[in-house]
Design a protein around this motif. Structure first.
Motif, mmCIF file in Angstrom:
data_model
loop_
_atom_site.group_PDB
_atom_site.id
_atom_site.type_symbol
_atom_site.label_atom_id
_atom_site.label_comp_id
_atom_site.label_asym_id
_atom_site.label_seq_id
_atom_site.Cartn_x
_atom_site.Cartn_y
_atom_site.Cartn_z
ATOM 1 N N GLY A 206 0.795 -1.223 0.000
ATOM 2 C CA GLY A 206 0.000 0.000 0.000
ATOM 3 C C GLY A 206 0.822 1.264 0.000
ATOM 4 O O GLY A 206 0.267 2.369 0.029
ATOM 5 N N GLN A 207 2.153 1.128 -0.055
ATOM 6 C CA GLN A 207 3.004 2.312 0.013
ATOM 7 C C GLN A 207 2.782 3.292 -1.141
ATOM 8 O O GLN A 207 2.663 4.499 -0.909
ATOM 9 C CB GLN A 207 4.472 1.906 0.095
ATOM 10 N N PRO A 208 2.706 2.825 -2.397
ATOM 11 C CA PRO A 208 2.480 3.784 -3.487
ATOM 12 C C PRO A 208 1.172 4.563 -3.323
ATOM 13 O O PRO A 208 1.125 5.771 -3.552
ATOM 14 C CB PRO A 208 2.466 2.906 -4.740
ATOM 15 N N ALA A 209 0.097 3.868 -2.920
ATOM 16 C CA ALA A 209 -1.186 4.550 -2.730
ATOM 17 C C ALA A 209 -1.103 5.545 -1.590
ATOM 18 O O ALA A 209 -1.642 6.660 -1.680
ATOM 19 C CB ALA A 209 -2.289 3.524 -2.464
ATOM 20 N N ALA A 210 -0.433 5.184 -0.509
ATOM 21 C CA ALA A 210 -0.293 6.102 0.628
ATOM 22 C C ALA A 210 0.444 7.368 0.208
ATOM 23 O O ALA A 210 0.076 8.486 0.609
ATOM 24 C CB ALA A 210 0.433 5.411 1.773
ATOM 25 N N THR A 211 1.480 7.208 -0.612
ATOM 26 C CA THR A 211 2.250 8.367 -1.078
ATOM 27 C C THR A 211 1.408 9.252 -1.987
ATOM 28 O O THR A 211 1.431 10.485 -1.870
ATOM 29 C CB THR A 211 3.513 7.896 -1.817
ATOM 30 N N ARG A 212 0.645 8.654 -2.885
ATOM 31 C CA ARG A 212 -0.206 9.441 -3.782
ATOM 32 C C ARG A 212 -1.275 10.210 -2.998
ATOM 33 O O ARG A 212 -1.521 11.396 -3.251
ATOM 34 C CB ARG A 212 -0.879 8.529 -4.816
ATOM 35 N N ILE A 213 -1.915 9.534 -2.067
ATOM 36 C CA ILE A 213 -2.981 10.186 -1.295
ATOM 37 C C ILE A 213 -2.402 11.276 -0.417
ATOM 38 O O ILE A 213 -2.984 12.363 -0.285
ATOM 39 C CB ILE A 213 -3.746 9.136 -0.466
ATOM 40 N N ALA A 214 -1.242 11.022 0.187
ATOM 41 C CA ALA A 214 -0.608 12.053 1.028
ATOM 42 C C ALA A 214 -0.236 13.280 0.200
ATOM 43 O O ALA A 214 -0.399 14.422 0.659
ATOM 44 C CB ALA A 214 0.629 11.479 1.702
ATOM 45 N N GLY A 215 0.233 13.058 -1.014
ATOM 46 C CA GLY A 215 0.559 14.193 -1.875
ATOM 47 C C GLY A 215 -0.662 15.012 -2.219
ATOM 48 O O GLY A 215 -0.637 16.254 -2.193
#
Length: 223
Positions: A206-215
């Motif tokens: 889930g790291q890529p999704a977490a980074t996109r949502i945080a951005g």
């Protein structure tokens, strides 16, 4: 514990479960609607809607619990691990915040197999926000693993790994031991007078999704 056995009790106890520091509140019985938007002084902040988060996560999400204050600190096997087990609780945000907003979304099937949590905490000034952010980053370095006790008294063991650490961004993973890949991927960012956090929990990466949502969430905060 297999993933199948994990998902079944998750659905049963979802109303009062906290996953690695996500502020779960009683899912079916929120006392009053909490908006996805807040204004504190000169700071404007808005959480992503379920549709916006769904597009970034690549899966359909529906709205769940929301809160306008951080939950109490969680119980950990060692007091030094309070931040690691409850990064979105009072262990980090304390009591000096001026505005707080948290929302949790889950998979449309309601299985609890995929969850997204967003948190915005606004402080009186950048100095206080920075101090709280340092509390978060310092707390993560002190706790490589811990046994966590949830609100219902159940215990589970988690391992914490930090992958990104700067003066304004920290990213880490909370992996449940014997959970067959179940993990929560966190990213926290300091922006002006605010601390933002995003957590994606799933039995996958889930790291890529977490980074996109945080951005995307960071782009919605101005101060």
């Amino acid at each position: 514990m297999t993933l199948r056995r994990w998902r079944l009790p998750l659905v049963a106890v979802l109303p009062c479960l906290t996953l690695a520091g996500i502020g779960w509140w009683c899912w079916p019985g929120q006392p009053a609607p909490v908006p996805l938007h807040l204004v504190a002084g000169t700071v404007h902040a808005a959480l992503l809607t379920p549709d916006e988060a769904s597009r970034l996560a690549g899966t359909t999400l529906v709205s769940g619990p929301r809160s306008n204050q951080p939950p109490a600190a969680m119980t950990a096997s060692a007091s030094k691990c309070a931040v690691a087990v409850g990064p979105a609780t009072q262990s980090v945000y304390g009591h000096e915040w001026t505005a707080f907003l948290s929302a949790t979304y889950q998979d449309a099937g309601g299985t609890g197999a995929y969850t997204v949590n967003q948190v915005i905490g606004v402080f009186p000034d950048h100095a206080k926000a920075g101090a709280a952010f340092r509390t978060l980053t310092t707390g993560l370095t002190r706790c490589p693993s811990s046994t966590r006790t949830d609100q219902a008294g159940r215990t589970s063991k988690w391992t914490y790994t930090t992958d990104t650490a700067t003066s304004t961004v920290v990213g880490w993973t909370a992996m449940q031991d014997a959970g067959e890949g179940w993990a929560c991927y966190h990213q926290a960012r300091l922006k002006g007078e605010s601390i933002l956090q995003v957590t994606v929990c799933e039995a996958g990466s889930g790291q890529p999704a977490a980074t996109r949502i945080a951005g995307a969430l960071t782009g919605k905060v101005s101060g």
